[in-house]
Motif scaffolding. Structure first.
Motif, short mmCIF file in Angstrom:
data_model
loop_
_atom_site.label_atom_id
_atom_site.label_comp_id
_atom_site.label_asym_id
_atom_site.label_seq_id
_atom_site.Cartn_x
_atom_site.Cartn_y
_atom_site.Cartn_z
N UNK A 1 54.42 54.73 39.00
CA UNK A 1 54.24 53.62 39.93
C UNK A 1 53.66 54.12 41.24
N UNK A 2 52.64 53.42 41.72
CA UNK A 2 52.03 53.77 43.01
C UNK A 2 52.91 53.24 44.14
N UNK A 3 53.21 54.12 45.08
CA UNK A 3 54.03 53.76 46.24
C UNK A 3 53.20 53.99 47.49
N UNK A 4 53.21 53.02 48.40
CA UNK A 4 52.41 53.18 49.62
C UNK A 4 53.31 53.36 50.84
N UNK A 5 52.74 53.97 51.85
CA UNK A 5 53.48 54.36 53.04
C UNK A 5 53.49 53.24 54.07
N UNK A 6 54.18 53.50 55.16
CA UNK A 6 54.04 52.69 56.35
C UNK A 6 52.65 52.93 56.93
N UNK A 7 52.05 51.95 57.60
CA UNK A 7 50.76 52.21 58.24
C UNK A 7 50.95 52.87 59.60
N UNK A 8 50.01 53.71 59.99
CA UNK A 8 49.96 54.22 61.36
C UNK A 8 48.70 53.68 62.01
N UNK A 9 48.78 53.49 63.32
CA UNK A 9 47.66 52.91 64.07
C UNK A 9 47.07 53.98 64.98
N UNK A 10 45.74 54.05 65.00
CA UNK A 10 45.03 54.98 65.87
C UNK A 10 44.33 54.18 66.95
N UNK A 11 44.69 54.37 68.22
CA UNK A 11 44.01 53.64 69.30
C UNK A 11 42.50 53.89 69.26
N UNK A 12 41.75 52.88 69.70
CA UNK A 12 40.30 52.95 69.55
C UNK A 12 39.54 53.50 70.74
N UNK A 13 40.23 53.97 71.79
CA UNK A 13 39.53 54.48 72.96
C UNK A 13 38.62 55.64 72.56
N UNK A 14 37.30 55.54 72.81
CA UNK A 14 36.37 56.56 72.29
C UNK A 14 36.22 57.79 73.18
N UNK A 15 36.66 57.73 74.44
CA UNK A 15 36.46 58.84 75.38
C UNK A 15 37.81 59.34 75.84
N UNK A 16 38.10 60.61 75.58
CA UNK A 16 39.39 61.18 76.00
C UNK A 16 39.21 62.36 76.94
N UNK A 17 37.99 62.78 77.19
CA UNK A 17 37.76 63.87 78.12
C UNK A 17 38.15 63.43 79.52
#
Length: 681
Positions: free
Chosen positions: A243-259
């Protein structure tokens, strides 16, 4: 001469007799043949019916085998002999041919068959459970991460149950959601929110075909602002898939510039179910801490409940590449005039070259009001994003010599009730949305003092500003190209045309009563307590019901025994219709019928002795309840009497007013108050 004489009478009679014999013989033969034909037809129909019946029995056996049931009548058969001998299992089936000869069932003709045991062996497979994924910066677990961080990865964990050593391998798959879902999945999520506020798996996801391992190391820029899900499928040595079991989702913020990123406050990332971040009432949610997701720990905090801003959400319309329209949810904070949050002073924020982005909506402001500001110890502002004395929206700085400069747009801008993206910089640039950049020279200008808290909303000097804020981003230094990337990110995220505002609520996930059963004396009352789960659930309203109101009535948790019998009291949450119940048995009330002192004895030291006694409380159901504490005798007296000499009787007096609660056989709680009583000792 011709002989013309005909047949004689005798010849005619003989001829007729012979003809009759022939006719009778023919008729008998024909009759027998016809009868045989009819009987053959009947026999053929009976055989076909019996054959149909046996075929149906065969199919029933096969269906049972297919469903992995064991049909009735299983037998073991031995085939061949010697070295070729083997045993097989089978299921005998028979069908009697109706109308067959014989009086007993043993003499009737039958169709007989054996259905072999043909089922395939049951191939077992390992099971996966406890599947989850988490964000990591290299090998360090983090709460938030950006696609621009090359060290960001997602690691999975799971548990494989394989007690029979049949597990061969796992099939790993990764999925990414479509755009438009800006809020991370929260633990306390209602079904109606899935597919609207949060993506539903697998409908709103697509397979990342290049990733086949248990960990996701290649975090593409396109994953920003989206949810990631992982699935695991165990495979056995037989080749069977589990049986295929799926995880909780994680969210990645979309801010493109982190420097050079120093601060990132995103209202959509606030976990509303976390009581350390959000304070909830029945109707509203208020923010105590706005977490900085940049990793610099520059959280915005307010402990004073009167100053905590309101957390709200809005729905706007998003159109995907296929032209399909979707609801898109984002959250924001509402500062209604005296609310504020403060970011404690941090030396890491370089104010000499600072750029601030803010997604805001204003409707009302008086002169010289701030949206975001930083003040020194003497309450002189270091920099401020807001309106000046002329209601001009812009960015203000003040140097170490007390000189100030202000770059702004025309009066009343940003007060139209619409969302705007504001950008202010200490190099004295200001921009609203994609309009032209306003600039003022900083030539011959001193340095900016780097001390004091950053205040969002109300500040102690300039008072209130009624404003909604969805996101704040600060950089110590940023290039023009990166400014464009950040503005594009904010513009796409806040698709603000046709948006509508909704209050934030914490969904109720359960309810429990303080009792599952209780005994209630007739005409008495008791209060049942309902506890909402989680404790900060927004809607705490519940509905009380009695299965038999003539026996037990209920009003807001207060139950009253009306007549003898039983009833079930059920509490139901208004949000989610979660239930719990308590069985109530209404009985004759038990009463106190007397008291008895026993084990009267001296206690204390040699110089300070006193009498004590154990007191039994007698109940009407023949139960004896012992008062839990030893009773000290307060008074005692001696009486002399003659019995062939002078003798003495001693008496003790139990003091009046000793109280307690006795427990009857049926667990009734019976309160008592002892009267004063004299006992001979």
């Amino acid at each position: 001469m011709n002989n013309n004489k005909g047949l004689t009478l005798i010849e005619i009679i003989i001829a007729l007799a012979l003809l009759s014999i022939i006719v009778v013989g023919l008729l008998t033969a024909m009759s027998s043949h016809f009868s045989m034909m009819v009987n053959t037809k009947d026999i053929t129909e009976d055989v076909f019916l019996a054959q149909k019946d046996i075929e149906m029995q065969i199919e029933d056996v096969k269906d049972s085998i297919k469903d992995r049931d064991t049909p009735l009548g299983q037998r073991t058969y031995t085939l061949f002999s010697g070295s070729n001998q083997r045993t097989v299992k089978g299921y005998p089936r028979e069908s009697v041919i109706d109308g067959s000869s014989g009086e007993g069932s043993n003499n009737k003709r039958k169709i007989y068959t054996i259905v072999a045991e043909t089922r395939m062996p049951e191939f077992k497979v390992a099971k996966a459970s406890d599947v989850s994924i988490e964000l990591y910066n290299n090998d360090k677990k983090v709460l938030y991460g950006y696609t621009g961080n090359p060290s960001l990865n997602i690691k999975s964990s799971s548990r494989i149950s394989d007690s029979e050593n049949i597990h061969l391998m796992n099939i790993h798959n990764w999925y990414v959601s479509r755009v438009g879902f800006n809020i991370p999945m929260e633990e306390n999520t209602s079904e109606e929110e899935i597919g609207k506020k949060y993506p539903v798996f697998p409908d709103d996801y697509r397979l990342i075909s290049s990733e086949l391992g248990p960990n996701l190391y290649n975090i593409e820029p396109e994953y920003g602002g989206k949810h990631i899900i992982y699935t695991i499928t165990p495979a056995s040595k037989s080749g069977k898939m589990g049986t295929t079991v799926y995880s909780n989702p994680v969210f990645i913020p979309g801010l493109p510039v982190i420097k050079n990123l120093k601060l990132h406050l995103d209202a959509s990332m606030i976990i509303k179910d976390d009581p350390s971040l959000v304070r909830t009432t029945e109707t509203n949610a208020y923010v105590k801490k706005w977490q900085d997701i940049s990793g610099k720990s520059n959280d915005a905090i307010e402990e004073n409940e009167d100053k905590q801003p309101l957390l709200l959400q809005q729905i706007s319309i998003f159109e995907d590449k296929q032209g399909k329209r979707h609801d898109s949810y984002t959250r924001f904070l509402r500062f209604n005039g005296n609310q504020s949050l403060k970011v404690p002073h941090n030396q890491s924020i370089n104010l000499e070259n600072l750029t601030v982005f803010a997604v805001t909506r204003g409707t009302e402001a008086t002169a010289n009001k701030s949206i975001i500001s930083k003040y020194g110890d003497d309450y002189d502002s270091v920099w401020r994003l807001g309106w000046n004395e002329a209601d001009k929206l812009g960015f203000y700085i003040k140097d170490n010599w007390g000189r100030n400069k202000f770059v702004s747009v025309e009066s009343k801008k940003g007060l139209d009730g619409e969302w705007h993206i504001l950008r202010g910089s200490t190099v004295l640039e200001f921009q609203i949305d994609e309009n032209d950049v306003k600039r003022v020279s900083r030539d011959n200008y001193g340095t900016i003092k780097n001390f004091g808290n950053i205040t969002i909303g109300w500040d102690d000097k300039n008072g209130y500003s009624k404003v909604d804020i969805a996101e704040i981003i600060m950089y110590s230094d940023i290039t023009d190209d990166d400014i464009e990337k950040v503005q594009e990110y904010l513009t796409k995220k806040y698709r603000l045309e046709g948006s509508s505002v909704e209050p934030i609520k914490v969904n109720v996930r359960g309810v429990s009563l303080n009792k599952t059963e209780t005994v209630l004396p007739i005409n008495s009352t008791e209060t049942l307590l309902a506890t909402i789960k989680p404790a900060n659930g927004s809607n705490k309203n519940v509905i009380w019901e009695s299965s038999n109101p003539s026996v037990v009535s209920v009003n807001n948790g207060i139950i009253t025994g009306k007549s003898y019998g039983t009833a079930t009291i059920t509490v139901t949450t208004e949000d989610g219709s979660y239930q719990d119940s308590c069985e109530v048995n209404v009985v004759e009330p038990v009463k106190v019928v007397g008291y008895e002192a026993r084990n009267i004895r001296w206690e204390g030291s040699f110089w300070n002795k006193y009498l004590v006694a154990d007191i039994d409380v007698k109940l009407s159901d023949n139960t004896t309840y012992t008062h839990p504490n030893v009773v000290e005798v307060l008074k005692q007296k001696r009486e002399r009497y003659w019995d062939w000499g002078w003798k003495y009787r001693y008496y003790i007096i139990i003091p009046e007013g000793i109280t307690g609660t006795a427990t009857s056989k049926d667990d009734q709680e019976v309160p008592y108050k002892m009267p004063s009583k004299v006992y001979e000792h």
